[in-house]
Write a protein that holds these residues in place. Structure first.
Motif, short mmCIF file in Angstrom:
data_model
loop_
_atom_site.label_atom_id
_atom_site.label_comp_id
_atom_site.label_asym_id
_atom_site.label_seq_id
_atom_site.Cartn_x
_atom_site.Cartn_y
_atom_site.Cartn_z
N VAL A 177 4.25 -1.60 3.99
CA VAL A 177 4.62 -2.96 4.36
C VAL A 177 5.80 -3.52 3.53
O VAL A 177 6.12 -2.99 2.46
CB VAL A 177 3.42 -3.93 4.26
CG1 VAL A 177 2.34 -3.54 5.25
CG2 VAL A 177 2.89 -4.00 2.84
N LYS A 178 6.35 -4.59 4.02
CA LYS A 178 7.54 -5.22 3.42
C LYS A 178 7.32 -5.50 1.92
O LYS A 178 6.27 -5.96 1.51
CB LYS A 178 7.84 -6.53 4.14
CG LYS A 178 9.09 -7.20 3.61
CD LYS A 178 9.55 -8.31 4.49
CE LYS A 178 10.62 -9.15 3.80
NZ LYS A 178 11.65 -8.36 3.13
N GLY A 179 8.35 -5.18 1.14
CA GLY A 179 8.32 -5.42 -0.30
C GLY A 179 7.78 -4.24 -1.09
O GLY A 179 7.87 -4.23 -2.31
N ASP A 180 7.27 -3.23 -0.39
CA ASP A 180 6.62 -2.10 -1.07
C ASP A 180 7.37 -0.80 -0.77
O ASP A 180 7.60 -0.48 0.39
CB ASP A 180 5.17 -2.01 -0.54
CG ASP A 180 4.26 -1.27 -1.49
OD1 ASP A 180 4.71 -0.26 -2.07
OD2 ASP A 180 3.10 -1.69 -1.65
N LEU A 181 7.72 -0.09 -1.86
CA LEU A 181 8.54 1.12 -1.69
C LEU A 181 7.74 2.41 -1.88
O LEU A 181 8.30 3.50 -1.83
CB LEU A 181 9.71 1.10 -2.69
CG LEU A 181 10.64 -0.11 -2.57
CD1 LEU A 181 11.69 -0.10 -3.68
CD2 LEU A 181 11.33 -0.13 -1.20
N HIS A 182 6.46 2.29 -2.12
CA HIS A 182 5.64 3.50 -2.34
C HIS A 182 5.41 4.22 -1.02
O HIS A 182 4.92 3.61 -0.07
CB HIS A 182 4.29 3.11 -2.96
CG HIS A 182 4.41 2.49 -4.31
ND1 HIS A 182 4.63 1.15 -4.49
CD2 HIS A 182 4.35 3.04 -5.55
CE1 HIS A 182 4.70 0.89 -5.78
NE2 HIS A 182 4.54 2.02 -6.46
N THR A 229 9.44 2.71 4.47
CA THR A 229 8.90 1.73 3.51
C THR A 229 9.56 0.37 3.74
O THR A 229 10.53 0.27 4.48
CB THR A 229 9.19 2.19 2.06
OG1 THR A 229 10.60 2.28 1.91
CG2 THR A 229 8.54 3.53 1.75
N ASP A 230 9.01 -0.65 3.07
CA ASP A 230 9.60 -1.99 3.11
C ASP A 230 9.76 -2.47 4.56
O ASP A 230 10.81 -2.99 4.93
CB ASP A 230 10.97 -1.93 2.39
CG ASP A 230 11.51 -3.31 2.05
OD1 ASP A 230 10.73 -4.28 2.07
OD2 ASP A 230 12.73 -3.41 1.80
N VAL A 231 8.72 -2.24 5.35
CA VAL A 231 8.81 -2.50 6.79
C VAL A 231 8.38 -3.94 7.11
O VAL A 231 7.27 -4.36 6.79
CB VAL A 231 7.92 -1.53 7.59
CG1 VAL A 231 8.07 -1.77 9.10
CG2 VAL A 231 8.26 -0.08 7.25
N THR A 232 9.25 -4.68 7.74
CA THR A 232 8.96 -6.08 8.07
C THR A 232 7.94 -6.14 9.22
O THR A 232 7.86 -5.21 10.05
CB THR A 232 10.23 -6.82 8.55
OG1 THR A 232 10.71 -6.15 9.72
CG2 THR A 232 11.31 -6.84 7.49
N PRO A 233 7.18 -7.24 9.31
CA PRO A 233 6.26 -7.40 10.44
C PRO A 233 6.97 -7.26 11.78
O PRO A 233 6.45 -6.63 12.71
CB PRO A 233 5.72 -8.83 10.24
CG PRO A 233 5.79 -9.04 8.75
CD PRO A 233 7.03 -8.33 8.32
N ASP A 234 8.19 -7.79 11.88
CA ASP A 234 8.94 -7.72 13.14
C ASP A 234 9.22 -6.29 13.57
O ASP A 234 9.20 -5.95 14.76
CB ASP A 234 10.30 -8.44 13.01
CG ASP A 234 10.12 -9.94 12.99
OD1 ASP A 234 8.97 -10.40 13.21
OD2 ASP A 234 11.11 -10.66 12.75
#
Ligand code: B1M
Length: 210
Positions: A97-102, A125-130
């Motif tokens: 999810v967004k903000g997370d690079l793991h 990674t870092d995937v926005t809800p949209d």
């Protein structure tokens, strides 16, 4: 299981990518059906890897090398599977999810799901809800959300809310996982399930779409 398929199965358990590659080529050359190689050798071996992991016989490194060996076999099989009309068991959209690079755990989950016969759309990674919503619009049966940080855990909730607001919630099953996540949290945010590891994520996804 015949000799060649058993050899591929054993090579996956050992994480021996070269033997898997040779075995899959040899089986295809010998006229073995691609679907038979997939189900009897590749998927069965990954199920066994999952069991060994759950029994504490295998750890993350063994699971990773086995999954990589399985993937090498799958890459050779993929065009043959398409030609012979073997359908995936379902389509999974997965991402951190967004903000997370793991992404190590998420990748492992993706590989186990692929090993279980799913088609995977990995959004990274870092995937926005949209972005999750847009991917579901392209077609999906299961959505997998991963988070490793306590600070990004709430983004799972936001993502599920965005999926609900898009009107697509009823079309997909949502599973979540990652170190700060629990089954309780999954219930709280309206996910369909939680899996503590990659192996259980694969069983859960299968169960949810059956
Ligand atoms: Co980060 N990091 N990290 N990190 N990092 C942790 C998670 C942390 C616990 C370390 C610590 O402090 N002890 C801590 C989080 C604390 C917290 O929030 N509670 C932390 C932190 C704080 C940070 C940074 C903020 C550090 C900083 O910059 N100050 C930063 C954040 C960056 C960001 O994301 N925005 C950061 C950065 C990084 C690296 C980039 C250096 C690197 C990531 C590299 C990468 O992924 N490509 C990294 C790493 C490697 C870790 C640790 C050491 C290992 C994570 C890992 O890969 N584990 C981690 C500490 C730890 O866990 N021991 C840590 C192996 C992996 C196989 O397990 O990911 O848990 P895991 O996945 C499992 C299950 O959780 C589950 O199945 C997987 C396989 O069995 N699972 C699912 C996961 N997703 C699932 C989804 C499902 C189902 C199951 O369904 C969809």
């Amino acid at each position: 299981m015949d000799g060649e398929l058993k050899a591929i199965y054993d090579a996956i358990l050992e994480g021996d990518m070269e033997s898997v590659t040779e075995g899959v080529h040899a089986s295809l050359d010998a006229g073995e059906a691609p679907g038979e190689i997939l189900n009897t050798a590749l998927i069965s071996a990954m199920e066994r890897v999952g069991n060994l992991f759950e029994e504490g016989e295998y750890f993350v490194p063994e699971m990773l090398v086995a999954a990589r060996a399985m993937k090498a076999g799958l890459e050779i099989l993929r065009p043959h599977l398409a030609d012979s009309g073997v359908d995936p068991v379902g389509k999974v959209v997965i991402g951190t999810v967004k903000g997370d690079l793991h992404d190590i755990g998420k990748n492992l989950v993706g590989m186990m799901l692929e090993g279980a016969g799913f088609e995977i759309v990995d959004l990274g990674t870092d995937v926005t809800p949209d972005l999750f919503v847009a991917a579901i619009q392209e077609g999906a049966d299961v959505v997998g959300l991963s988070a490793l940080l306590t600070t990004t855990r709430p983004t799972m909730k936001n993502t599920i809310q965005a999926i609900e607001e898009s009107g697509l919630r009823d079309q997909v099953k949502i599973i979540i996982g990652g170190a700060p996540v629990t089954a309780d949290y999954a219930r709280q945010i309206g996910a369909d399930g939680y899996a503590p590891d990659a192996s259980q994520a694969a069983s859960l996804a299968k169960e949810l779409i059956s």
